[in-house]
Every structure is written in structure tokens, then in C-alpha cells.
Design a protein around this motif. Structure first.
Motif, PDB file in Angstrom:
ATOM      1  N   SER A 190       0.840  -1.219   0.000  1.00  0.00           N
ATOM      2  CA  SER A 190       0.000   0.000   0.000  1.00  0.00           C
ATOM      3  C   SER A 190       0.864   1.255   0.000  1.00  0.00           C
ATOM      4  CB  SER A 190      -0.911   0.029   1.225  1.00  0.00           C
ATOM      5  OG  SER A 190      -1.722  -1.093   1.262  1.00  0.00           O
ATOM      6  N   PHE A 193       2.415   1.695  -3.404  1.00  0.00           N
ATOM      7  CA  PHE A 193       1.399   2.190  -4.342  1.00  0.00           C
ATOM      8  C   PHE A 193       1.184   3.691  -4.169  1.00  0.00           C
ATOM      9  CE2 PHE A 193      -3.065   3.114  -5.403  1.00  0.00           C
ATOM     10  CZ  PHE A 193      -3.056   2.745  -6.745  1.00  0.00           C
ATOM     11  N   THR A 197       1.950   6.613  -6.924  1.00  0.00           N
ATOM     12  CA  THR A 197       0.841   7.484  -7.319  1.00  0.00           C
ATOM     13  C   THR A 197       1.233   8.940  -7.138  1.00  0.00           C
ATOM     14  OG1 THR A 197      -0.693   5.779  -6.541  1.00  0.00           O
ATOM     15  CG2 THR A 197      -1.622   7.952  -6.969  1.00  0.00           C
TER      16      THR A 197
END
Length: 202
Positions: A190, A193, A197
């Protein structure tokens, strides 16, 4: 007259160069230039020295200059809040250590598990509110290590935390603690990610 203009006027009236003042203050000429152009402001100690050096009262130096007053107010607020910020981080680390110790059966929290978990939630919530206040007021509460982990010092440093989580997860899974290992690995993925992003949007 603005703070920077007052400094420049006082220096030129004494026929001093920026280099001479910088030598007397044991700082760089660029710092003096930055003060005179109001790109940065001196701290309180330097401000008192400047007042004595140029024979100007602090009241005169600060008169009609909101930028300098705001800077000094922010510096004072930061000085008072930073110990609270530090203490909350320490509490979070200690509470997380207790919870991890309980997961691995190193300690047994028993009936204290729920209140300790609640304490962690309260502490994290307080930290988030402080971060929001810091972002809106530009106080600069973050420590150097936080700037590295958040990616402010370069994307490669922000990868440290997710790699630690994923590696820890793999080790825990190998020790047959599938559930806890899975949580660690999911947390690491997570974080990876969110970093990618964020990097894409910049």
C-alpha cells in the motif's frame, strides 16, 4: 520601511559591506543578502545581535514589518509545539511495540489490549491534527528522518519504509505467522502504491 531595507540602510550608513558583516557574525555573505532581501529572516538571537551591531532598537527594526513578526511568531509556536509532536511519535512507537510484542506472544496484554489500542488511535489522531496544522501554517515540525521517509529528500528514500514492511512480512510468513506477515506485506505494498501514485502526479 521594511525589515530588509532597515538592515541595508543601517549597514550602508556604517560603510560596511555584506562580507564584513558576515565575517563579524560568522555566517555567509549570502545569509546577509537573504536577510536584506527578506528571502529569510534571522532567528531571535541573531536579531538581538543585529540590534546591538547596528545600534538600532528592536522596536525600530521590527516596526511596520508584518513578515518579520509572523516569522518570529511561527518560530515561537514551533518551539512550543515540537516537544509535543516528538512525545506523540514516541508514544506511537512504544504502543506499536507493545502490540507487536503481544502478536508474537513475547508479552501478554490481555485485558489491556483494548485500552492500549485506543491510546494508539488517539495518539495517531492527535499527530494527524498537528500535521494538518503544520501544513496550513508552514511551521516545519517534521524531523529530518521524516522528510527522508516522506520523499521530500528524494523518492529513493521514501522506498525505505515499504521495503522494511515487505521484508518483515516475508520473514514473518516464513515463521508460519501468515496473518501478521500478510498485514505487514499489504501495508508495504500500500505504501509503495501511494508513493508511485504521488510521484506520477508530480
Amino acid at each position: 520601511m521594511k525589515f530588509g531595507d532597515r538592515l541595508k540602510k543601517a549597514r550602508t550608513e556604517l560603510n560596511l559591506t555584506q562580507e564584513q558583516v558576515a565575517r563579524d557574525f560568522f555566517i555567509t555573505r549570502q545569509t546577509i543578502s537573504s536577510w536584506e532581501n527578506e528571502k529569510t529572516y534571522p532567528d531571535i538571537a541573531s536579531l538581538i545581535k543585529l540590534s546591538d551591531y547596528y545600534h538600532i532598537s528592536l522596536d525600530t527594526l521590527l516596526k511596520e514589518d508584518n513578515g518579520m513578526r509572523e516569522f518570529l511568531e511561527k518560530e515561537e509556536v514551533t518551539r512550543q509545539i515540537k516537544p509535543i509532536y516528538r512525545d506523540l511519535i514516541v508514544i506511537d512507537l512504544l504502543v506499536c511495540s507493545l502490540l507487536i510484542g503481544d502478536f508474537f506472544n513475547l508479552i501478554h496484554l490481555g485485558v489491556f489490549m483494548l485500552p492500549i489500542f485506543f491510546l494508539l488511535l488517539c495518539s495517531v489522531s492527535a499527530l494527524n491534527k498537528l500535521r494538518e496544522f503544520d501544513n496550513s501554517s508552514s511551521l516545519g515540525l517534521k524531523y529530518a528522518w521524516q522528510k527522508y521517509l516522506s520523499g521530500e529528500k528524494g523518492a529513493k528514500y521514501s522506498l525505505i519504509m515499504p521495503i522494511v514492511f515487505i521484508t518483515s512480512g516475508v520473514i514473518v510468513v516464513l515463521l508460519k505467522e501468515w496473518y501478521i506477515g500478510g498485514i505487514f506485506m499489504l501495508t508495504g505494498i500500500s505504501l509503495l502504491f501511494s508513493i508511485f501514485t504521488k510521484t506520477k502526479h508530480q
